[in-house]
Write a protein that holds these residues in place. Structure first.
Motif, PDB file in Angstrom:
ATOM      1  N   MET A 139       0.826  -1.183   0.000  1.00  0.00           N
ATOM      2  CA  MET A 139       0.000   0.000   0.000  1.00  0.00           C
ATOM      3  C   MET A 139       0.871   1.248   0.000  1.00  0.00           C
ATOM      4  N   ARG A 140       1.986   1.157   0.696  1.00  0.00           N
ATOM      5  CA  ARG A 140       2.841   2.332   0.835  1.00  0.00           C
ATOM      6  C   ARG A 140       3.306   2.859  -0.523  1.00  0.00           C
ATOM      7  N   THR A 141       3.697   1.974  -1.425  1.00  0.00           N
ATOM      8  CA  THR A 141       4.223   2.400  -2.713  1.00  0.00           C
ATOM      9  C   THR A 141       3.153   3.088  -3.562  1.00  0.00           C
ATOM     10  N   LEU A 142       1.976   2.492  -3.626  1.00  0.00           N
ATOM     11  CA  LEU A 142       0.904   3.092  -4.426  1.00  0.00           C
ATOM     12  C   LEU A 142       0.481   4.447  -3.865  1.00  0.00           C
ATOM     13  N   CYS A 143       0.303   4.509  -2.555  1.00  0.00           N
ATOM     14  CA  CYS A 143      -0.131   5.771  -1.931  1.00  0.00           C
ATOM     15  C   CYS A 143       0.950   6.845  -2.065  1.00  0.00           C
ATOM     16  N   ALA A 144       2.203   6.454  -1.878  1.00  0.00           N
ATOM     17  CA  ALA A 144       3.289   7.429  -2.000  1.00  0.00           C
ATOM     18  C   ALA A 144       3.375   7.960  -3.423  1.00  0.00           C
ATOM     19  N   SER A 145       3.148   7.115  -4.408  1.00  0.00           N
ATOM     20  CA  SER A 145       3.170   7.570  -5.804  1.00  0.00           C
ATOM     21  C   SER A 145       2.079   8.607  -6.049  1.00  0.00           C
ATOM     22  N   THR A 146       0.898   8.358  -5.511  1.00  0.00           N
ATOM     23  CA  THR A 146      -0.197   9.315  -5.652  1.00  0.00           C
ATOM     24  C   THR A 146       0.149  10.637  -4.965  1.00  0.00           C
ATOM     25  N   LEU A 147       0.717  10.554  -3.779  1.00  0.00           N
ATOM     26  CA  LEU A 147       1.052  11.764  -3.029  1.00  0.00           C
ATOM     27  C   LEU A 147       2.147  12.584  -3.716  1.00  0.00           C
ATOM     28  N   ILE A 148       3.110  11.912  -4.319  1.00  0.00           N
ATOM     29  CA  ILE A 148       4.160  12.649  -5.027  1.00  0.00           C
ATOM     30  C   ILE A 148       3.575  13.336  -6.264  1.00  0.00           C
ATOM     31  N   GLY A 149       2.645  12.670  -6.933  1.00  0.00           N
ATOM     32  CA  GLY A 149       1.949  13.319  -8.043  1.00  0.00           C
ATOM     33  C   GLY A 149       1.201  14.552  -7.578  1.00  0.00           C
ATOM     34  N   GLU A 150       0.566  14.442  -6.432  1.00  0.00           N
ATOM     35  CA  GLU A 150      -0.159  15.590  -5.868  1.00  0.00           C
ATOM     36  C   GLU A 150       0.790  16.726  -5.514  1.00  0.00           C
ATOM     37  N   PHE A 151       1.974  16.398  -5.050  1.00  0.00           N
ATOM     38  CA  PHE A 151       2.974  17.407  -4.723  1.00  0.00           C
ATOM     39  C   PHE A 151       3.189  18.331  -5.925  1.00  0.00           C
ATOM     40  N   PHE A 152       3.389  17.736  -7.098  1.00  0.00           N
ATOM     41  CA  PHE A 152       3.630  18.531  -8.298  1.00  0.00           C
ATOM     42  C   PHE A 152       2.381  19.292  -8.738  1.00  0.00           C
ATOM     43  N   VAL A 153       1.231  18.653  -8.642  1.00  0.00           N
ATOM     44  CA  VAL A 153      -0.018  19.321  -9.036  1.00  0.00           C
ATOM     45  C   VAL A 153      -0.276  20.526  -8.133  1.00  0.00           C
TER      46      VAL A 153
END
Length: 122
Positions: free
Chosen positions: A1-15
């Motif tokens: 779960m950590r990898t998928l959620c972290a990927s989403t959060l990093i995408g949000e960082f840029f957005v």
């Protein structure tokens, strides 16, 4: 779960960062206000990457999703992007938990096979 959620959060960082650049064009907002709000949200998104598996981590992620959607009142495109990222967040949590369960089940099976074969396997 950590990898998928972290990927989403990093995408949000840029957005969030790009939304801050767009929000700076709003004459009713000061640059300090825009970057304070965006900076807090960006730092939160990065910190949440390490807090996902801790109690309350997923709930804080949902709060960030709501904030992202609410930012549509300042940058209208964020209504759409916020909903998209909320959907990605749901999928990351939902399918991430399924992947974690499958990994745990596989590890238990491996342990059971290793215990059944005994020392002669090595």
């Amino acid at each position: 779960m950590r990898t998928l959620c972290a990927s989403t959060l990093i995408g949000e960082f840029f957005v969030i960062g790009f939304a801050g650049l767009v929000a700076m064009k709003n004459p009713d907002l000061s640059m300090a206000t825009v970057w304070t709000v965006c900076g807090i949200a960006m730092v939160l998104s990065v910190l949440l990457c390490g807090m996902i598996t801790r109690p309350g981590g997923v709930q804080l992620g949902w709060a960030l999703q709501l904030g992202l959607i609410a930012s549509g009142f300042v940058v209208p495109m964020m209504f759409i992007l916020g909903v998209v990222f909320a959907g990605l967040w749901w999928a990351s949590v939902h399918y991430g938990r399924k992947v974690d369960e499958a990994k745990a089940r596989f590890a238990r099976q491996e342990t059971a096979v290793a215990a059944a074969t005994g020392p002669e396997a090595g």
